[in-house]
Design a protein around this motif. Structure first.
Motif, PDB file in Angstrom:
ATOM      1  N   CYS A 106       0.854  -1.185   0.000  1.00 58.04           N
ATOM      2  CA  CYS A 106       0.000   0.000   0.000  1.00 58.04           C
ATOM      3  C   CYS A 106       0.891   1.237   0.000  1.00 58.04           C
ATOM      4  CB  CYS A 106      -0.884   0.019   1.246  1.00 58.04           C
ATOM      5  SG  CYS A 106      -1.957  -1.426   1.346  1.00 58.04           S
ATOM      6  N   CYS A 107       0.333   2.339  -0.458  1.00 60.13           N
ATOM      7  CA  CYS A 107       1.128   3.566  -0.545  1.00 60.13           C
ATOM      8  C   CYS A 107       1.021   4.367   0.748  1.00 60.13           C
ATOM      9  CB  CYS A 107       0.672   4.412  -1.723  1.00 60.13           C
ATOM     10  SG  CYS A 107       1.660   5.913  -1.856  1.00 60.13           S
ATOM     11  N   MET A 108       2.181   4.751   1.268  1.00 61.95           N
ATOM     12  CA  MET A 108       2.206   5.516   2.519  1.00 61.95           C
ATOM     13  C   MET A 108       1.673   6.935   2.332  1.00 61.95           C
ATOM     14  SD  MET A 108       6.300   6.153   3.043  1.00 61.95           S
ATOM     15  CE  MET A 108       6.958   4.596   2.452  1.00 61.95           C
ATOM     16  N   VAL A 145       9.217   2.812  -6.867  1.00 61.63           N
ATOM     17  CA  VAL A 145       8.816   4.184  -7.196  1.00 61.63           C
ATOM     18  C   VAL A 145       7.317   4.160  -7.462  1.00 61.63           C
ATOM     19  CG1 VAL A 145       9.170   6.129  -8.747  1.00 61.63           C
ATOM     20  CG2 VAL A 145      11.074   4.598  -8.229  1.00 61.63           C
ATOM     21  N   CYS A 146       6.560   4.969  -6.728  1.00 63.93           N
ATOM     22  CA  CYS A 146       5.095   4.904  -6.817  1.00 63.93           C
ATOM     23  C   CYS A 146       4.545   6.043  -7.676  1.00 63.93           C
ATOM     24  CB  CYS A 146       4.483   4.961  -5.417  1.00 63.93           C
ATOM     25  SG  CYS A 146       2.679   4.785  -5.447  1.00 63.93           S
ATOM     26  N   TYR A 147       3.612   5.661  -8.564  1.00 65.05           N
ATOM     27  CA  TYR A 147       2.939   6.652  -9.424  1.00 65.05           C
ATOM     28  C   TYR A 147       1.440   6.662  -9.161  1.00 65.05           C
ATOM     29  CZ  TYR A 147       7.289   7.130 -12.040  1.00 65.05           C
ATOM     30  OH  TYR A 147       8.589   7.382 -12.397  1.00 65.05           O
ATOM     31  N   CYS A 148       1.024   6.350  -7.931  1.00 63.03           N
ATOM     32  CA  CYS A 148      -0.410   6.326  -7.642  1.00 63.03           C
ATOM     33  C   CYS A 148      -0.969   7.748  -7.679  1.00 63.03           C
ATOM     34  CB  CYS A 148      -0.685   5.660  -6.293  1.00 63.03           C
ATOM     35  SG  CYS A 148      -0.418   6.741  -4.867  1.00 63.03           S
ATOM     36  N   GLU A 149      -2.280   7.823  -7.679  1.00 62.08           N
ATOM     37  CA  GLU A 149      -2.952   9.119  -7.782  1.00 62.08           C
ATOM     38  C   GLU A 149      -2.524  10.059  -6.649  1.00 62.08           C
ATOM     39  OE1 GLU A 149      -7.549  10.095  -7.766  1.00 62.08           O
ATOM     40  OE2 GLU A 149      -7.083   8.453  -9.138  1.00 62.08           O
ATOM     41  N   GLN A 150      -2.419   9.498  -5.437  1.00 63.33           N
ATOM     42  CA  GLN A 150      -2.085  10.334  -4.286  1.00 63.33           C
ATOM     43  C   GLN A 150      -0.645  10.841  -4.358  1.00 63.33           C
ATOM     44  OE1 GLN A 150      -4.216  11.539  -2.253  1.00 63.33           O
ATOM     45  NE2 GLN A 150      -5.921  10.306  -3.006  1.00 63.33           N
ATOM     46  N   CYS A 151       0.263   9.981  -4.834  1.00 69.83           N
ATOM     47  CA  CYS A 151       1.656  10.423  -4.983  1.00 69.83           C
ATOM     48  C   CYS A 151       1.731  11.523  -6.042  1.00 69.83           C
ATOM     49  CB  CYS A 151       2.562   9.254  -5.369  1.00 69.83           C
ATOM     50  SG  CYS A 151       3.035   8.223  -3.961  1.00 69.83           S
ATOM     51  N   GLN A 152       1.015  11.307  -7.150  1.00 65.20           N
ATOM     52  CA  GLN A 152       1.038  12.313  -8.227  1.00 65.20           C
ATOM     53  C   GLN A 152       0.468  13.641  -7.733  1.00 65.20           C
ATOM     54  OE1 GLN A 152       0.789  11.318 -12.196  1.00 65.20           O
ATOM     55  NE2 GLN A 152       0.140   9.202 -11.892  1.00 65.20           N
TER      56      GLN A 152
HETATM   57 ZN    ZN Z   1       1.774   6.350  -4.073  1.00 65.67          ZN
END
Ligand code: ZN
Length: 706
Positions: free
Chosen positions: A136-138, A173-180
């Motif tokens: 999961c993304c932090m 490396v995360c490109y999820c909506e929240q990171c973006q």
């Molecule tokens: Zn993310």
């Protein structure tokens, strides 16, 4: 913190329970009473028990999480905590973050997203393609709330000495909506997709990734401390042992009371990381965890030998770290009691030494380690598509001369040369003066604080060794036209050899320094070297030679090797007096020279930089590592000798000659601890000279002085 439980004990056990719940037999045979009895029988004083696991299942009644169906309603965690506390054990609660499958399954929007926009379960170190690690993304706000709420439940319900949050690092490396969104809000624009360590855009993104790990760990730590101000928080510290992908930083170490990590590494990285953990930990001892399974946590049955467990535990206490063994429950809930018997043998051996641990380490050389430079310049130009999850076998491995590997190379050489050394980072850069020599192993990025600290250190009489790309990129990612430390190095940056295999040949007056290598047969560097121009007051110790042809091409002089030919005028090793100090710059990362004939050259270079006697000298085999501490209040020096042979059990070593610097103090007695058996000694030239008794795994000697 009032409750300093961690200062009183070096013997600990962590219990892993990453068991699924699709089969009703799972954990049906687990007996908390038997388990706590096993812990007590080992002589451990601290136990870490699981609140949840990688499946994302909780072992306590939770209103926000997912309770393990096999033990639902039993409050397994509560039983373990109560039993352990009744028996006088310190209790640490294991709490897993990020790598939690059930949340990942239920909330697809919280999943880590790869550069192609996919969210797959990740590979891990096991056979086949078992995609069973869900991450999961932090940066996902809902997941962050979930973590806060679950931790709040734990803190409100149970009494414990500390919490051990696991996996608080970036899996990829995360490109999820929240990171973006977060990147766009805080920086502007899109997350970059090309790795380039000389590009401020990429480096700024990496700084954000580092910041976001600190931010998430801060959230976890403050949530716990809000309810339990006296509890310790030790985040899983693997973060500090990987490459840039994990997102470690010096600042991160301030979010935990001490570093704590399960490492499954060879002797040399273990020695380096132990010294880094010591340096980075706000409190001592740090913790080193190890499975009693071999080789690592991905094996469930094969037992590590007791001799291996002992050597690792002695390595831990020698570095002022606590030794923790990890058990992993059988899926049905049974445990292998024999492993606990093995741990008891190890703990029985380290316990008598505990009263003598700690003190002020006496070290002449500092290996400087930078969490901003944990990359390989060869990565430049690659897409983030090529960066796989950090435990995926496809994750690219940094080359042998990249900063981290160069630091391990320096560690290996200093152990073999028996030169007293430690490790430091920017966090303790104000302590440079504790050392007479600082080693900068190919650290491309340095910030202003570091640049001015090194300059001041050398101006005041310190010695510096630096290699290859050191100081060629600014902290914000601007590639410089010259080294930021050019004045210290005594050289200017011109370029880099095309040849990926190069040579180092001695200058006329420095044949001895490079012995047994000569002008005709120079020393091989299996890497490029940096081409530099020399300042007027610097001295060239060695120059770069090149093979007949670049090994990348098809034309060759000799089929099986690339023998040396062209003797260039480019310096390979430069000695530069600066202020009251001195500097040696190496155009290649020669601290990675592994072979004895080459390693001794680097040893001579470090000795050439010495401005006073080393704290100790030893005639001992390479398998022996020595550390020295001063216990000022007790007026004694404590000497640790560790025998760590590549094939165990160790062959005992007799007749190790030690010289321990005593300076103006008067030595009164040398003895073998813990029994305080007196040893004969001599004093000569400021050194106590003593022959160590037979060394099997470990020896502790004491010098009482006044
Ligand atoms: Zn993310």
């Amino acid at each position: 913190m009032a409750n300093k439980w961690y200062e009183k004990t070096y013997r600990r056990i962590l219990f892993d329970m990453h068991t699924n719940d699709w089969d009703s037999r799972f954990l049906s045979k687990f007996d908390p009473v038997e388990f706590i009895d096993c812990i007590l029988a080992t002589g451990a004083t601290t136990v870490t028990v699981p609140a949840n696991n990688h499946v994302g299942l909780a072992y306590f009644p939770t209103s926000v999480g997912y309770e393990h169906q096999g033990v639902k309603g039993q409050d397994l965690l509560g039983q373990l905590v109560t039993l352990a506390r009744q028996k006088g054990l310190n209790v640490i609660i294991y709490y897993c973050t990020v790598y939690v499958d059930r949340y990942w399954e239920n909330y697809p929007e919280a999943r880590i997203v790869d550069p192609q926009g996919h969210s797959e379960k990740l590979l891990m170190n096991s056979q086949g393609t078992p995609r069973r690690f869900s991450v999961c993304c932090m940066n996902n706000p809902a997941y962050r709330n979930f973590v806060v709420n679950e931790l709040t439940e734990l803190c409100q319900r149970y009494d414990f000495e500390g919490i051990w949050p696991d996996m608080t690092f970036w899996p990829t490396v995360c490109y999820c909506e929240q990171c973006q969104k977060r990147y766009a809000d805080e920086v502007g624009g899109d997350i970059p997709r090309n790795i380039d360590w000389g590009d401020p855009t990429w480096v700024r993104f990496q700084r954000k990734r580092q910041e976001w790990v600190v931010d998430f760990c801060h959230l976890v730590t403050t949530t716990i401390k809000q309810y339990k101000p006296e509890a310790t928080v030790a985040h899983q510290s693997w973060t500090f042992c990987g490459d840039w992908l994990f997102g470690a930083s010096d600042a991160l170490s301030k979010e935990m009371d001490f570093l704590s990590c399960d490492l499954y590494v060879e002797r040399y990285p273990l020695s380096l990381y132990s010294k880094l953990f010591y340096s980075l930990s706000e409190n001592k001892p740090f913790e080193h965890l190890n499975t009693w399974y071999y080789p690592n946590i991905h094996e469930h049955v094969i037992q590590r030998t007791v001799s291996h467990m002992k050597v690792i535990a002695f390595s831990d206490i020698m570095n002022n770290g606590a030794a923790i063994f990890i058990d992993a429950v059988d899926p049905l809930g049974t445990i292998n009691r024999e492993n606990y018997q093995h741990a008891s043998e190890v703990f029985a051996e380290i316990e008598p030494y505990e009263p003598y641990l700690g003190g002020q380490p006496l070290q002449d050389v500092a290996i400087y380690f930078s969490y901003d430079a944990l990359f390989d310049m060869a990565e430049n130009g690659r897409s983030t598509d090529t960066v796989f999850y950090n435990f995926d076998p496809r994750h690219p491995v940094p080359g042998p001369t990249a900063h981290r590997n160069a630091a391990v190379g320096a560690t290996r050489a200093l152990i073999h040369e028996h030169i007293p050394f430690g490790a430091i980072t920017r966090k303790t850069i104000d302590q440079l003066d504790r050392f007479q020599i600082v080693v900068l192993p190919n650290i491309a990025i340095l910030d202003e604080t570091e640049i001015s600290a090194f300059r001041r250190f050398v101006e005041n009489g310190g010695s510096l060794y630096a290699s290859k790309y050191t100081s060629i990129i600014s902290y914000d990612g601007h590639q410089q036209s010259n080294f930021m430390l050019a004045d210290l190095f005594g050289v200017d940056y011109l370029g880099e050899t095309e040849e990926i295999l190069t040579y180092v040949r001695p200058a006329t007056d420095y044949q001895e320094l490079l012995h047994p290598f000569t002008t005709l047969h120079p020393s091989t560097m299996r890497d490029t070297q940096v081409e530099v121009g020399i300042h007027s007051n610097a001295q060239v110790l060695a120059m770069i030679s090149l093979p007949f042809t670049d090994p990348k091409g098809t034309l060759y002089a000799s089929t099986l090797a690339d023998p040396p030919d062209k003797a260039t005028d480019y310096p390979a090793l430069i000695f530069n007096p600066f202020g009251k100090g001195k500097v040696i710059y190496a155009a290649g990362a020669i601290e990675t020279w592994e072979h004895d004939a080459q390693r001794t050259i680097w040893g001579r270079i470090i000795r050439k930089l010495a401005s006073r006697s080393f704290y100790f000298e030893a005639q001992a085999p390479k398998s022996v590592e020595i550390m020295l501490y001063d216990h000022l209040e007790q007026n004694r020096l404590i000497i640790h000798l560790l025998n760590f042979q590549s094939e165990l059990p160790n062959i005992p070593i007799d007749g190790i000659e030690l010289r321990i610097w005593i300076g103006n103090k008067t030595p009164e007695q040398v003895s073998i601890l813990p029994k305080d058996e007196v040893l004969e000694f001599m004093v000569a030239n400021g050194y106590v000279e003593v022959t160590a008794p037979r060394l099997e795994n470990y020896l502790m000697l004491a010098i009482r002085y006044k």
